[in-house]
Motif scaffolding. Structure first.
Motif, short mmCIF file in Angstrom:
data_model
loop_
_atom_site.label_atom_id
_atom_site.label_comp_id
_atom_site.label_asym_id
_atom_site.label_seq_id
_atom_site.Cartn_x
_atom_site.Cartn_y
_atom_site.Cartn_z
N ALA A 166 1.72 21.14 -13.70
CA ALA A 166 2.17 22.53 -13.70
C ALA A 166 1.43 23.33 -12.63
O ALA A 166 2.03 24.17 -11.94
N GLN A 167 0.15 23.06 -12.48
CA GLN A 167 -0.63 23.77 -11.46
C GLN A 167 -0.14 23.42 -10.06
O GLN A 167 -0.08 24.29 -9.18
N ARG A 168 0.23 22.17 -9.85
CA ARG A 168 0.77 21.77 -8.56
C ARG A 168 2.08 22.50 -8.26
O ARG A 168 2.33 22.92 -7.12
N LEU A 169 2.91 22.66 -9.27
CA LEU A 169 4.16 23.40 -9.09
C LEU A 169 3.88 24.86 -8.74
O LEU A 169 4.60 25.46 -7.94
N ARG A 170 2.85 25.42 -9.34
CA ARG A 170 2.50 26.81 -9.02
C ARG A 170 2.03 26.93 -7.57
O ARG A 170 2.23 27.96 -6.92
N GLU A 171 1.37 25.88 -7.08
CA GLU A 171 0.94 25.89 -5.68
C GLU A 171 2.11 25.72 -4.73
O GLU A 171 2.17 26.34 -3.67
N VAL A 172 3.05 24.86 -5.12
CA VAL A 172 4.22 24.61 -4.28
C VAL A 172 5.12 25.84 -4.23
O VAL A 172 5.67 26.19 -3.20
N PHE A 173 5.28 26.50 -5.39
CA PHE A 173 6.09 27.71 -5.50
C PHE A 173 5.19 28.87 -5.91
O PHE A 173 5.12 29.22 -7.09
N PRO A 174 4.46 29.45 -4.99
CA PRO A 174 3.43 30.43 -5.34
C PRO A 174 3.96 31.70 -6.00
O PRO A 174 3.20 32.44 -6.60
N LEU A 175 5.24 31.99 -5.87
CA LEU A 175 5.79 33.20 -6.46
C LEU A 175 6.62 32.90 -7.70
O LEU A 175 7.50 33.67 -8.08
N SER A 176 6.36 31.77 -8.33
CA SER A 176 7.12 31.39 -9.52
C SER A 176 6.20 31.20 -10.71
O SER A 176 4.98 31.11 -10.56
N LEU A 177 6.79 31.13 -11.90
CA LEU A 177 6.05 30.95 -13.13
C LEU A 177 6.43 29.60 -13.74
O LEU A 177 7.59 29.18 -13.67
N TRP A 178 5.46 28.93 -14.39
CA TRP A 178 5.72 27.62 -15.00
C TRP A 178 5.00 27.56 -16.35
O TRP A 178 3.87 28.02 -16.49
N ARG A 179 5.69 26.97 -17.33
CA ARG A 179 5.09 26.85 -18.66
C ARG A 179 5.39 25.47 -19.24
O ARG A 179 6.50 24.96 -19.12
N ILE A 180 4.38 24.91 -19.91
CA ILE A 180 4.50 23.58 -20.53
C ILE A 180 5.03 23.73 -21.95
O ILE A 180 4.54 24.56 -22.72
N CYS A 181 6.01 22.90 -22.33
CA CYS A 181 6.58 22.91 -23.68
C CYS A 181 6.55 21.50 -24.25
O CYS A 181 6.99 20.55 -23.60
N ILE A 182 6.02 21.37 -25.48
CA ILE A 182 5.96 20.06 -26.13
C ILE A 182 6.47 20.23 -27.56
O ILE A 182 5.69 20.43 -28.49
N ASP A 183 7.73 20.20 -27.75
CA ASP A 183 8.47 20.28 -29.02
C ASP A 183 8.02 21.37 -29.99
O ASP A 183 8.21 21.26 -31.20
N SER A 184 7.41 22.42 -29.49
CA SER A 184 7.03 23.53 -30.36
C SER A 184 7.58 24.86 -29.85
O SER A 184 7.20 25.91 -30.37
N ALA A 185 8.44 24.82 -28.87
CA ALA A 185 9.02 26.04 -28.29
C ALA A 185 10.55 25.98 -28.43
O ALA A 185 11.12 24.89 -28.54
N PRO A 186 11.23 27.13 -28.46
CA PRO A 186 12.69 27.15 -28.56
C PRO A 186 13.37 26.67 -27.28
O PRO A 186 13.75 27.45 -26.42
#
Length: 375
Positions: A166-186
């Motif tokens: 997720a941190q790498r994605l934030r570096e690749v897309f510096p103006l975007s948001l990323w969140r990790i989901c593991i079967d506890s989110a809608p």
């Protein structure tokens, strides 16, 4: 930069741990008139090029995940229609939290506003070598604990493993948001994995990867974001039945072996009759009939996984904290959680970071008490 502004925390989008989302607040219009008006989104072409340059594949595999794919959001409308029918028929039992934000599960907007894509990762889950599957009791009067609860809570382990990605994605897309989901989110995580081409939905309602030895013995981890990822293929929901017929064929092992009768040919999965629901999620008391169906299962049930031919040679997970005996064995004595054997304080110290903590020691004691009386 084409933009001048400052960064401020977004209080509405905090997640567990020390990580906080931020948003870009422009102080003036961009110098180029053809630049996007919202800095949070990268263009489709730029996003695709950046994700190729990021070479995420090596990072994902070294983090312990064996396969990954991506798909766009929102997902096919048909996924929501199926889930709505499942809810309306009462197949979710008393798990009322499944009704909350269930329409937003298709788009992921309840998890992350303006979500546009999701990266899906598969993490091997088998806690033992294939030669030891399924496990056998070492003595009479023992009760079985489901595989996912033998080690540290997989939510904690896999979130830590996915954070560098997720941190790498934030570096690749510096103006975007990323969140990790593991079967506890809608979020329709299983549908997202199917749409990403990572497997098919079997008759046991599990996602099954027919192209690897893991079968359905894996966890699904999703990283959703507000940037566009490169989509190699997209599986429509209407293909679920076709793929199930092709890969499951006439096999009925999971249906015939299910102790609660939760699975049926061509019908929806009925959580009310699932032993995992009875022994973990059910808030009220288990009925005598439910205790009978559960048999020697103390917490959860792996029957539909144990009998599936696709799981016959599933390798052991590379995540050491998820293996058997890290927190408990697969079979434990029926009196293991009695007050004379374990106090509430001892239970907290040993299992507060385990999935067993979800059921609680009171529920476990009631289950073992009925089992001993039956014996």
């Amino acid at each position: 930069s084409a933009y001048v502004g400052f960064i401020r925390p977004r209080d509405r989008l905090r997640v567990r741990g020390n990580h906080t989302f931020f948003e870009f607040v422009p102080l003036c219009e961009p110098r180029r008139t053809d630049a996007p008006q919202r800095a949070i989104f990268a263009s489709q072409d730029i996003a695709m090029n950046r994700i190729e340059e990021a070479d995420l594949g090596d990072l994902i595999r070294t983090s312990g995940f064996y396969k990954f794919g991506a798909t766009r959001l929102p997902l096919d409308e048909a996924y929501l229609s199926y889930f709505s029918s499942w809810i309306s028929q009462g197949n979710h039992a008393d798990m009322q939290w499944l009704e909350k934000n269930y329409r937003a599960r298709r788009s992921g907007t309840a998890v992350l506003p303006n979500a546009r894509s999701v990266l899906v990762l598969l993490a091997p889950s088998s806690p033992r070598n294939p030669a030891e599957c399924p496990p056998k009791p070492s003595g009479p009067g023992e009760m079985r604990i489901a595989d996912f609860a033998l080690g540290v809570d997989y939510h904690n382990v896999l979130r830590a493993a996915a954070e560098p990605i997720a941190q790498r994605l934030r570096e690749v897309f510096p103006l975007s948001l990323w969140r990790i989901c593991i079967d506890s989110a809608p979020l329709f995580e299983r549908a997202a994995a199917f749409a990403s081409g990572l497997g098919f939905i079997g008759r046991n309602s599990m996602l099954i990867d027919p192209d690897s030895p893991y079968g359905s013995r894996f966890y699904i981890v999703c990283i959703i974001g507000t940037a566009d990822l490169k989509i190699d293929r997209y599986m429509e929901a209407e293909w679920i039945v076709d793929k199930q017929k092709r890969h499951c064929g006439d096999c009925r092992l999971c249906i015939d072996s299910c102790p609660g009768g939760a699975l049926s040919f061509g019908q929806m999965f009925d959580a009310c009759r699932c032993v995992s629901y009875m022994t973990i999620e059910k808030r009220g008391e288990m009925t005598p009939e439910e205790h009978e169906r559960a048999g020697d299962r103390l917490f959860g049930c792996d029957t539909c996984q144990d009998v599936c031919p696709y799981n016959a040679i599933a390798p052991i997970t590379p995540f050491l904290d998820l293996r058997e005996n890290v927190r408990t064995k697969a079979y434990v004595p029926a009196n293991a959680f009695d007050a004379s054997k374990m106090t509430r304080g001892e239970f907290r110290r040993q299992f507060s970071d385990s999935s067993l903590w979800r059921a609680g020691i009171t529920k476990l004691r009631k289950r073992t008490e009925f089992f001993r009386k039956k014996k």
